[in-house]
Design an enzyme around this catalytic site. Structure first.
Site, short mmCIF file in Angstrom:
data_model
loop_
_atom_site.label_atom_id
_atom_site.label_comp_id
_atom_site.label_asym_id
_atom_site.label_seq_id
_atom_site.Cartn_x
_atom_site.Cartn_y
_atom_site.Cartn_z
N LYS A 49 0.92 11.37 1.50
CA LYS A 49 1.19 10.75 2.79
C LYS A 49 1.95 12.30 3.30
O LYS A 49 1.74 12.46 4.66
CB LYS A 49 2.34 10.11 2.72
N GLN A 93 9.31 4.58 -1.26
CA GLN A 93 8.30 4.43 -1.92
C GLN A 93 8.54 3.21 -3.01
O GLN A 93 9.59 3.40 -4.00
CB GLN A 93 7.78 5.56 -2.46
N ASP A 116 7.28 1.14 7.51
CA ASP A 116 6.26 0.15 6.93
C ASP A 116 6.27 -1.10 7.25
O ASP A 116 5.59 -2.10 6.96
CB ASP A 116 6.85 0.12 5.31
#
Ligand code: NAP
Length: 284
Positions: A49, A93, A116
């Site tokens: 990422k 994460q 997200d």
């Protein structure tokens, strides 16, 4: 033979276009990723990422914490990032260590920085038929891939295997919003093979060898989200790719299908949040 849904190719196209857009911004978008513990897979995902963001000109910051970090410490950092105008997008994460309440941590992120789309506000909006600030990355990437290949969803029977908050649930809702008739399956589902046999579009997000060619409806569309390593260390999906390719009309490979599209969606979401916060059109 099924046509391959090429996630890498579409990712590259999306990122090329996004870079041109970012180059026009005076101030650059920024993404902050929080990584806790020593999970090797998580470290690889976060590194991918970061590298992708940097190539695009997105400022990326990775904050790493030891496995025994406290919930309070993480919550304090998230509050600081929420208040920092130089941070546009925050990602924690997952998975987090067992002593930390993942839901509490996720919900501490400002919905306007929730890249997200996992906060209760963004998730709730998705399920209430309202527009969240951004859509969860993996299902968003899957819809972009299906649209790229002009795959019709309206009126089709979509079967989603897996009901996680990350993939299965938002995927089901996003397919429903596109007028598919959706069935969600999980580990308690009876007669899974019979249900899969009725799928025009199958999305499998489990993470184990599960789906054989004889379970598929001829000419169906297969989206394989699952990832696991087989006994020889090779990365595989839930579906027997070679055999299923002879039955399906379209199939996404593992690797090279959904994974690259998840990263592309993360970058799109970062830019969308940046634009929302700076009150400009993202055009994405
Ligand atoms: P998860 O939270 O572990 O969920 C797995 C789901 O599969 C659960 O809903 C579980 O049912 C269901 N399941 C397990 N065994 C089953 C069986 N035998 N039959 C039917 N359903 C079964 O995982 P996740 O986070 O959704 O991820 C799923 C997979 O996708 C993993 O391999 C992950 O690495 C991969 N993934 C890939 C990407 C990408 O970008 N490529 C992104 C996210 C995830 P229960 O709810 O009943 O336990």
């Amino acid at each position: 033979m099924a046509q391959i849904l090429d996630g890498k190719k579409l990712r590259d196209e999306i990122l090329e276009e996004l870079k041109v857009k970012i180059d026009t911004f005076e101030k650059k978008p920024s993404l902050c990723v929080i990584l806790v513990g020593n999970n090797d897979a998580s470290a690889i995902y976060v590194n991918n990422k970061k590298k992708t963001a940097e190539k695009l000109g997105i400022n990326s910051l990775v904050l790493t914490y030891p496995h025994d970090v406290t919930e309070e410490e993480l919550l304090a950092k998230i509050q600081e990032l929420n208040d920092d105008d130089n941070v546009n997008a925050i990602l924690v994460q997952l998975p987090l260590p067992g002593h930390i309440d993942s839901k509490k941590i996720t919900n501490a992120i400002s919905p306007l920085k929730d890249v997200d789309g996992f906060t209760a506000e963004n998730f709730g909006k998705l399920f209430a038929g309202q527009k969240p600030y951004v859509y969860p990355c993996t299902p968003k990437g899957i819809l972009l891939l299906l649209d790229k290949y002009n795959i019709e969803l309206d009126g089709k029977h979509a079967v989603v295997v897996g009901r996680s908050n990350i993939v299965g649930k938002p995927m089901a809702m996003m397919l429903l919003n596109r007028n598919a008739t959706v069935t969600v399956c999980h580990s308690h589902t009876k007669n899974l093979a019979d249900i899969i046999k009725t799928a025009d579009v199958l999305v499998s997000a489990v993470g184990e060898k599960l789906i054989e060619d004889n379970m598929l409806k001829p000419n169906c569309v297969v989206i394989d989200v699952g990832i696991y390593k087989d006994s020889s260390g090779k990365t595989r999906g839930d579906v027997d790719f070679e055999a299923a390719s002879k039955v399906a009309s379209f199939i996404s490979p593992v690797p090279g299908g959904v994974g690259p599209m998840t990263i592309a969606s993360l970058m799109l979401n970062t830019v969308e949040l940046f634009c929302l916060q700076n009150k400009r059109s993202s055009g994405t």
